[in-house]
Write an enzyme that holds these catalytic residues in place. Structure first.
Site, PDB file in Angstrom:
ATOM      1  N   GLU A  84      24.932  37.623  38.061  1.00  0.00           N
ATOM      2  CA  GLU A  84      24.741  36.451  37.199  1.00  0.00           C
ATOM      3  C   GLU A  84      25.939  35.504  37.222  1.00  0.00           C
ATOM      4  O   GLU A  84      25.793  34.284  37.232  1.00  0.00           O
ATOM      5  CB  GLU A  84      24.481  36.909  35.752  1.00  0.00           C
ATOM      6  CG  GLU A  84      24.112  35.799  34.805  1.00  0.00           C
ATOM      7  CD  GLU A  84      22.851  35.066  35.232  1.00  0.00           C
ATOM      8  OE1 GLU A  84      21.767  35.645  35.138  1.00  0.00           O
ATOM      9  OE2 GLU A  84      22.956  33.904  35.673  1.00  0.00           O
TER      10      GLU A  84
ATOM     11  N   GLY B 251      28.900  30.200  36.203  1.00  0.00           N
ATOM     12  CA  GLY B 251      29.687  30.912  35.178  1.00  0.00           C
ATOM     13  C   GLY B 251      28.826  31.593  34.131  1.00  0.00           C
ATOM     14  O   GLY B 251      28.050  32.495  34.439  1.00  0.00           O
TER      15      GLY B 251
ATOM     16  N   GLY C  97      42.451  28.244  35.065  1.00  0.00           N
ATOM     17  CA  GLY C  97      41.733  29.416  35.614  1.00  0.00           C
ATOM     18  C   GLY C  97      40.358  29.080  36.162  1.00  0.00           C
ATOM     19  O   GLY C  97      39.540  29.973  36.370  1.00  0.00           O
TER      20      GLY C  97
ATOM     21  N   LYS D 253      26.865  28.625  45.976  1.00  0.00           N
ATOM     22  CA  LYS D 253      25.984  28.790  44.808  1.00  0.00           C
ATOM     23  C   LYS D 253      24.597  28.207  45.100  1.00  0.00           C
ATOM     24  O   LYS D 253      23.570  28.776  44.691  1.00  0.00           O
ATOM     25  CB  LYS D 253      26.622  28.111  43.599  1.00  0.00           C
ATOM     26  CG  LYS D 253      27.917  28.812  43.167  1.00  0.00           C
ATOM     27  CD  LYS D 253      28.752  27.946  42.243  1.00  0.00           C
ATOM     28  CE  LYS D 253      29.966  28.699  41.716  1.00  0.00           C
ATOM     29  NZ  LYS D 253      30.946  27.834  41.040  1.00  0.00           N
TER      30      LYS D 253
ATOM     31  N   VAL E  24      38.893  36.656  35.623  1.00  0.00           N
ATOM     32  CA  VAL E  24      37.588  37.120  35.124  1.00  0.00           C
ATOM     33  C   VAL E  24      37.672  38.554  34.603  1.00  0.00           C
ATOM     34  O   VAL E  24      37.154  38.876  33.527  1.00  0.00           O
ATOM     35  CB  VAL E  24      36.515  36.996  36.233  1.00  0.00           C
ATOM     36  CG1 VAL E  24      35.157  37.451  35.707  1.00  0.00           C
ATOM     37  CG2 VAL E  24      36.421  35.561  36.745  1.00  0.00           C
TER      38      VAL E  24
ATOM     39  N   LYS F  33      30.422  34.709  44.731  1.00  0.00           N
ATOM     40  CA  LYS F  33      29.386  33.900  45.391  1.00  0.00           C
ATOM     41  C   LYS F  33      29.585  33.783  46.884  1.00  0.00           C
ATOM     42  O   LYS F  33      28.620  33.708  47.641  1.00  0.00           O
ATOM     43  CB  LYS F  33      29.257  32.513  44.748  1.00  0.00           C
ATOM     44  CG  LYS F  33      30.560  31.756  44.555  1.00  0.00           C
ATOM     45  CD  LYS F  33      31.191  32.063  43.220  1.00  0.00           C
ATOM     46  CE  LYS F  33      32.631  31.667  43.206  1.00  0.00           C
ATOM     47  NZ  LYS F  33      33.082  31.101  41.974  1.00  0.00           N
TER      48      LYS F  33
HETATM   49  P1  NDP Z   1      41.863  36.240  40.363  1.00  0.00           P
HETATM   50  O1  NDP Z   1      42.584  35.811  41.586  1.00  0.00           O
HETATM   51  O2  NDP Z   1      42.345  35.750  39.047  1.00  0.00           O
HETATM   52  O3  NDP Z   1      41.828  37.840  40.288  1.00  0.00           O
HETATM   53  C1  NDP Z   1      41.629  38.642  41.408  1.00  0.00           C
HETATM   54  C2  NDP Z   1      41.918  40.086  41.028  1.00  0.00           C
HETATM   55  O4  NDP Z   1      41.621  40.928  42.138  1.00  0.00           O
HETATM   56  C3  NDP Z   1      43.375  40.363  40.675  1.00  0.00           C
HETATM   57  O5  NDP Z   1      43.416  41.268  39.596  1.00  0.00           O
HETATM   58  C4  NDP Z   1      43.939  41.027  41.942  1.00  0.00           C
HETATM   59  O6  NDP Z   1      44.981  41.940  41.663  1.00  0.00           O
HETATM   60  C5  NDP Z   1      42.722  41.785  42.393  1.00  0.00           C
HETATM   61  N1  NDP Z   1      42.674  42.071  43.832  1.00  0.00           N
HETATM   62  C6  NDP Z   1      42.727  41.221  44.872  1.00  0.00           C
HETATM   63  N2  NDP Z   1      42.567  41.880  46.035  1.00  0.00           N
HETATM   64  C7  NDP Z   1      42.397  43.185  45.710  1.00  0.00           C
HETATM   65  C8  NDP Z   1      42.170  44.369  46.459  1.00  0.00           C
HETATM   66  N3  NDP Z   1      42.063  44.330  47.790  1.00  0.00           N
HETATM   67  N4  NDP Z   1      42.039  45.539  45.799  1.00  0.00           N
HETATM   68  C9  NDP Z   1      42.137  45.592  44.442  1.00  0.00           C
HETATM   69  N5  NDP Z   1      42.336  44.499  43.683  1.00  0.00           N
HETATM   70  C10 NDP Z   1      42.471  43.318  44.317  1.00  0.00           C
HETATM   71  O7  NDP Z   1      40.327  35.842  40.595  1.00  0.00           O
HETATM   72  P2  NDP Z   1      39.249  35.462  39.494  1.00  0.00           P
HETATM   73  O8  NDP Z   1      39.254  36.468  38.422  1.00  0.00           O
HETATM   74  O9  NDP Z   1      39.362  34.031  39.145  1.00  0.00           O
HETATM   75  O10 NDP Z   1      37.897  35.574  40.360  1.00  0.00           O
HETATM   76  C11 NDP Z   1      37.335  36.819  40.677  1.00  0.00           C
HETATM   77  C12 NDP Z   1      35.957  36.580  41.285  1.00  0.00           C
HETATM   78  O11 NDP Z   1      35.143  35.916  40.338  1.00  0.00           O
HETATM   79  C13 NDP Z   1      35.945  35.702  42.531  1.00  0.00           C
HETATM   80  O12 NDP Z   1      34.912  36.124  43.393  1.00  0.00           O
HETATM   81  C14 NDP Z   1      35.605  34.325  41.975  1.00  0.00           C
HETATM   82  O13 NDP Z   1      34.997  33.486  42.924  1.00  0.00           O
HETATM   83  C15 NDP Z   1      34.623  34.719  40.909  1.00  0.00           C
HETATM   84  N6  NDP Z   1      34.450  33.765  39.825  1.00  0.00           N
HETATM   85  C16 NDP Z   1      35.528  33.223  39.203  1.00  0.00           C
HETATM   86  C17 NDP Z   1      35.358  32.357  38.148  1.00  0.00           C
HETATM   87  C18 NDP Z   1      36.514  31.731  37.438  1.00  0.00           C
HETATM   88  O14 NDP Z   1      36.260  30.857  36.581  1.00  0.00           O
HETATM   89  N7  NDP Z   1      37.744  32.098  37.716  1.00  0.00           N
HETATM   90  C19 NDP Z   1      34.011  32.008  37.680  1.00  0.00           C
HETATM   91  C20 NDP Z   1      32.939  32.661  38.387  1.00  0.00           C
HETATM   92  C21 NDP Z   1      33.170  33.493  39.426  1.00  0.00           C
HETATM   93  P3  NDP Z   1      46.369  41.489  40.946  1.00  0.00           P
HETATM   94  O15 NDP Z   1      45.985  41.185  39.529  1.00  0.00           O
HETATM   95  O16 NDP Z   1      47.243  42.657  41.055  1.00  0.00           O
HETATM   96  O17 NDP Z   1      46.823  40.277  41.703  1.00  0.00           O
HETATM   97  N1  HSE Z   2      35.959  27.884  41.063  1.00  0.00           N
HETATM   98  C1  HSE Z   2      34.677  27.983  40.470  1.00  0.00           C
HETATM   99  C2  HSE Z   2      34.389  26.697  39.725  1.00  0.00           C
HETATM  100  C3  HSE Z   2      34.640  29.143  39.512  1.00  0.00           C
HETATM  101  O1  HSE Z   2      35.304  25.901  39.529  1.00  0.00           O
HETATM  102  O2  HSE Z   2      33.245  26.483  39.369  1.00  0.00           O
HETATM  103  C4  HSE Z   2      33.258  29.399  38.947  1.00  0.00           C
HETATM  104  O3  HSE Z   2      32.386  29.853  39.944  1.00  0.00           O
END
Ligand code: NDP
Ligand code: HSE
Length: 442
Positions: free
Chosen positions: A135, A140, A193, A211, A20, A111
């Site tokens: 949001e 999403g 992803g 959610k 994200v 969430k």
């Molecule tokens: P990712 O696992 O792809 O990314 C997580 C990021 O957080 C990475 O950059 C990681 O670092 C970093 N990170 C983890 N722990 C720490 C820490 N303690 N301090 C600093 N940085 C840290 O997750 P997503 O991007 O998929 O998801 C992020 C959030 O968004 C979650 O809450 C998820 O539920 C929510 N979300 C995700 C969606 C999706 O479609 N993927 C949709 C809607 C919500 P590094 O890059 O170095 O590993």
């Molecule tokens: N893992 C979640 C999904 C990401 O598949 O809907 C979006 O919240």
């Protein structure tokens, strides 16, 4: 033409830059000028915190502070807003609370953090007079939070049905369309992803429950204890049930369901048979949809991509625009992130719910089986709407029953008698049916 407003630069600290976060960086890079032209705010990412600063990134991080120490970002006086995109409920909670206590507004997509700690986060935000926007936490890129908080604020919410998990909807769609094995499709959803870091949160229904908790809390004004939501995931869904449902005119969707029921509410997450003609049945792949019925507006439905980099980034950046405008016009908390206003009595237990049911039984092919099953159902007051008996597939015969509306407690009572019959070979498979668009006579 200008209106004499001075462009304000909003300095953003990003904590987490995975799927994200990378989307947020790209969205701001591509559309910051458009947003500036529309709103007179210049969104600028000035610091990014991640776990591993050595990891190769898909963007140029040379112009920002790039760190593995998120505390420095949260505590920096040179940052106006914190975006939390790391997930989980431990570090994320600490950073978000610290940011709020520092008087910085927060945007989060998390969430599970909100479902478990929403109460505390909103209280601390209120105490510090700052905003927390979320949001992207539900559906999403679909703007359902803004819709509930603003667009539908004139309504008492009667019912919410949501396809809220992109991973599960993607898996169910691929199983239905292509007969693909559950495990293979889950890997695809992870590669795209969509899935959580721990994908059991998706497939066991907990992400949908988180959610659902957020939507129900907004609708009914009390931050709901997520453990009060009944949760059943899609792990047990078999291709034969998808095919049986299709033959009977249904599709199987994982739904988050919230209903207002004589001053009480029911909240549940489970795979559900919905009419193949319904709008929700047509929501495929990683797309989400949320059906909300208000007492004044009637039914509404929002639809769009529920997971993935760009869709989620769209919601995060929209929140940033709101935060930026609040900062510019000194209007934070004009629309409070969550305002308690309890408007229900109790949460109904699953025993008290009523719906129609799909039941698949595996029985011996001997005389009188159907009569014995029908008798037990009849004794519990459960009326059968249809029976399909398939030709012998193995040494056992599948029987598919669809019931008329029945109480869950009565169904369970009957099933406990049916599953111990000497002719019944496997635990019954039971799925609930919801008549969403035709349920007008409540
Ligand atoms: P990712 O696992 O792809 O990314 C997580 C990021 O957080 C990475 O950059 C990681 O670092 C970093 N990170 C983890 N722990 C720490 C820490 N303690 N301090 C600093 N940085 C840290 O997750 P997503 O991007 O998929 O998801 C992020 C959030 O968004 C979650 O809450 C998820 O539920 C929510 N979300 C995700 C969606 C999706 O479609 N993927 C949709 C809607 C919500 P590094 O890059 O170095 O590993
Ligand atoms: N893992 C979640 C999904 C990401 O598949 O809907 C979006 O919240």
């Amino acid at each position: 033409m200008t209106f004499g407003i001075i462009m304000k630069k909003i300095r953003i600290g990003l904590i987490g830059c995975g799927t994200v976060g990378t989307g947020v960086v790209a969205c701001i890079k591509n559309n910051a000028a458009l947003i500036a032209a529309r709103c007179d705010v210049q969104l600028s990412i000035v610091a990014i915190a991640v776990s591993d600063i050595e990891k190769k990134r898909d963007f140029d991080a040379t112009s920002v502070v790039f760190t593995d120490n998120a505390d420095t970002v949260v505590n920096s006086p040179d940052i106006d807003v914190i975006v939390e995109l790391i997930g989980g409920t431990t570090d994320a909670k600490r950073y978000v609370l610290q940011a709020l206590k520092n008087g910085k507004p927060v945007v989060t997509a998390n969430k599970s953090l909100l479902a478990y700690h929403g109460d505390e986060l909103f209280r601390v935000a209120a105490e510090n007079g700052v905003d927390i926007y979320y949001e992207a936490s539900v559906a999403g890129g679909v703007p359902i939070i803004k819709s509930l908080r603003e667009g539908l604020s004139a309504n008492h919410v009667e019912r919410i049905y949501g396809i809220l998990n992109g991973t599960c909807n993607y898996i169910l769609t691929r199983m239905e369309n292509d007969g693909v094995d559950f495990g293979d499709v889950l890997r695809e959803a992870q590669d795209l992803g969509f899935a959580e870091a721990d994908p059991s949160l998706d497939i066991d229904g907990h992400d949908t429950a988180h959610k659902t908790c957020i939507l129900a809390s907004l609708a009914y004004g009390e931050w709901i204890d997520v453990d009060q939501i009944f949760v059943e995931g899609i792990r047990g869904i078999d291709l034969q049930d998808i095919r049986n449902a299709a033959r009977a005119g249904y599709k199987i969707k994982l739904l988050g369901i919230v209903k207002f029921d004589s001053s009480n509410i029911q909240m549940r997450v489970h795979p559900t048979l919905v009419s193949a003609d319904s709008l929700l049945a047509k929501v495929s792949d990683e797309f989400n949809a949320v059906w909300v019925e208000g007492d004044i507006v009637g039914p509404t439905m929002l639809y769009g991509r529920g997971a993935g980099q760009d869709a989620t980034a769209s919601a995060v950046v929209a929140d940033l625009v709101d935060v930026a405008l609040n900062i510019c016009f000194n209007s934070s908390r004009r629309v409070p992130p969550f305002r308690p206003h309890n408007s229900y009595n109790d949460v109904l237990s699953m025993d008290e719910i009523e719906c129609r049911y799909y039941i698949r039984l595996s029985v011996d092919d001997v005389p009188n089986v159907m009569a014995r099953i029908a008798q037990i159902l009849g004794e519990s007051g459960i009326s059968i709407a249809s029976v399909t008996q398939q030709e012998l597939a193995s040494d056992h015969l599948p029987i598919i029953l669809i019931t008329h509306t029945a109480k869950e407690v009565e169904l369970n009572r009957a099933l406990s008698k049916i599953e111990v019959l000497d002719v019944v070979r496997e635990a019954p498979v039971v799925l609930r049916i919801e008549d969403i668009e035709n349920d007008r006579d409540r």
